[in-house]
Write a protein that holds these residues in place. Structure first.
Motif, PDB file in Angstrom:
ATOM      1  N   LEU A 111      18.073  17.546 -24.295  1.00  0.00           N
ATOM      2  CA  LEU A 111      17.403  18.815 -24.575  1.00  0.00           C
ATOM      3  C   LEU A 111      16.320  18.639 -25.643  1.00  0.00           C
ATOM      4  N   THR A 112      16.624  17.878 -26.686  1.00  0.00           N
ATOM      5  CA  THR A 112      15.645  17.647 -27.749  1.00  0.00           C
ATOM      6  C   THR A 112      14.462  16.837 -27.231  1.00  0.00           C
ATOM      7  N   GLY A 113      14.746  15.838 -26.393  1.00  0.00           N
ATOM      8  CA  GLY A 113      13.664  15.069 -25.784  1.00  0.00           C
ATOM      9  C   GLY A 113      12.783  15.934 -24.898  1.00  0.00           C
ATOM     10  N   LEU A 114      13.421  16.837 -24.138  1.00  0.00           N
ATOM     11  CA  LEU A 114      12.663  17.761 -23.296  1.00  0.00           C
ATOM     12  C   LEU A 114      11.793  18.675 -24.149  1.00  0.00           C
ATOM     13  N   ALA A 115      12.321  19.113 -25.290  1.00  0.00           N
ATOM     14  CA  ALA A 115      11.534  19.957 -26.192  1.00  0.00           C
ATOM     15  C   ALA A 115      10.317  19.205 -26.720  1.00  0.00           C
ATOM     16  N   LEU A 116      10.494  17.922 -27.045  1.00  0.00           N
ATOM     17  CA  LEU A 116       9.370  17.130 -27.543  1.00  0.00           C
ATOM     18  C   LEU A 116       8.307  16.929 -26.469  1.00  0.00           C
ATOM     19  N   VAL A 117       8.748  16.619 -25.254  1.00  0.00           N
ATOM     20  CA  VAL A 117       7.794  16.377 -24.161  1.00  0.00           C
ATOM     21  C   VAL A 117       7.037  17.646 -23.805  1.00  0.00           C
ATOM     22  N   THR A 118       7.769  18.745 -23.623  1.00  0.00           N
ATOM     23  CA  THR A 118       7.098  20.001 -23.263  1.00  0.00           C
ATOM     24  C   THR A 118       6.255  20.532 -24.411  1.00  0.00           C
ATOM     25  N   GLY A 119       6.675  20.241 -25.646  1.00  0.00           N
ATOM     26  CA  GLY A 119       5.846  20.628 -26.784  1.00  0.00           C
ATOM     27  C   GLY A 119       4.519  19.902 -26.781  1.00  0.00           C
ATOM     28  N   SER A 120       4.532  18.626 -26.409  1.00  0.00           N
ATOM     29  CA  SER A 120       3.282  17.869 -26.307  1.00  0.00           C
ATOM     30  C   SER A 120       2.399  18.408 -25.187  1.00  0.00           C
ATOM     31  N   LEU A 121       3.030  18.739 -24.048  1.00  0.00           N
ATOM     32  CA  LEU A 121       2.268  19.303 -22.926  1.00  0.00           C
ATOM     33  C   LEU A 121       1.671  20.660 -23.287  1.00  0.00           C
ATOM     34  N   TRP A 122       2.370  21.404 -24.107  1.00  0.00           N
ATOM     35  CA  TRP A 122       1.877  22.702 -24.564  1.00  0.00           C
ATOM     36  C   TRP A 122       0.813  22.541 -25.645  1.00  0.00           C
ATOM     37  N   GLY A 123       1.032  21.565 -26.531  1.00  0.00           N
ATOM     38  CA  GLY A 123       0.132  21.397 -27.664  1.00  0.00           C
ATOM     39  C   GLY A 123      -1.229  20.836 -27.306  1.00  0.00           C
TER      40      GLY A 123
END
Length: 239
Positions: free
Chosen positions: A98-110
């Protein structure tokens, strides 16, 4: 509730509960995904806003999973409770995912919002540290052959990692960060646009139920594994 600390009672109670959680998670994810694609695009972020419905629940429950790991580690270390140790171990992999998914999607969003995939922002950095604590916990358990020593060492690391949780949560309040502050149920904020609230809450619930299903399934698998190890050890002594 403390009666469930007995492995037999725990297995009996969670046996019928686990498939219900899996079914509820599937329904909530399906409904949440449909709602996420049904909401209008944001006037500033466009369709990128839909990443929020994956990113925020993953971040929230990645944090929650480590809280569960830390509390279970406390009971395992202080009271030497085998089921608490199994619960801590079982929370590590889904929490890391879940934390890894948050990091990846955060990068895609950022990237479209900030013009970069990554910045050493307080929130982003503290979430990365959280992810590294998960990896360190799993690596430490895997690197020690003696299960009891591995459990104690990992429990200490799990407790140390709890210090990072308030840093993740309040980093946007304590420091001037690029990451936006909490916008839902935050005092003094305008909150989410009402059009996004049903999808957001549904996905938040879906990820919570999904984590619960994964966690209970992993604990049950760990209890069974330990029973097999114990039976094999007994047979070896009897032989």
């Amino acid at each position: 509730m403390f009666g469930l600390s007995n492995p037999q009672r725990f297995m009996a109670f969670t046996g019928p509960l686990t498939p219900v959680l899996w079914a509820a998670a599937a329904v909530l994810l399906a409904v949440g995904t449909w709602l996420s694609f049904s909401v209008p695009a944001d006037y500033q972020q466009g369709d990128t806003v839909r990443i929020m419905f994956v990113h925020v629940p993953a971040a929230v429950w990645g944090l929650g999973a480590y809280g569960a790991l830390g509390v279970a580690s406390f009971f395992a270390l202080v009271f030497r409770h085998a089921l608490a140790d199994a619960a801590a171990r079982a929370a590590a992999l889904p929490g890391a995912a879940l934390t890894g998914l948050a990091l990846v999607t955060g990068s895609l969003w950022g990237q479209p919002m900030w013009g970069t995939w990554w910045v050493w922002d307080a929130r982003l950095t503290s979430v990365l540290v959280l992810f590294l604590f998960y990896l360190g916990y799993m690596a430490l358990r895997a690197s020690i052959d003696d299960e009891q020593k591995a459990a104690r060492a990992a429990a200490v690391l799990g407790l140390v990692g709890l210090v990072n949780l308030p840093i993740v949560k309040f980093s946007v309040d304590w420091w001037n960060t690029l990451h936006q502050p909490a916008s839902f149920l935050s005092p003094g904020s305008s909150g989410l646009d009402p059009a996004y609230v049903p999808a957001f809450l549904t996905m938040l619930a879906a990820y919570g139920v999904l984590f619960s299903a994964l966690w209970l399934s992993a604990i049950r698998a760990e209890v069974r594994r330990r029973r097999v190890v114990t039976l094999r050890a007994r047979r070896a002594l009897e032989a």
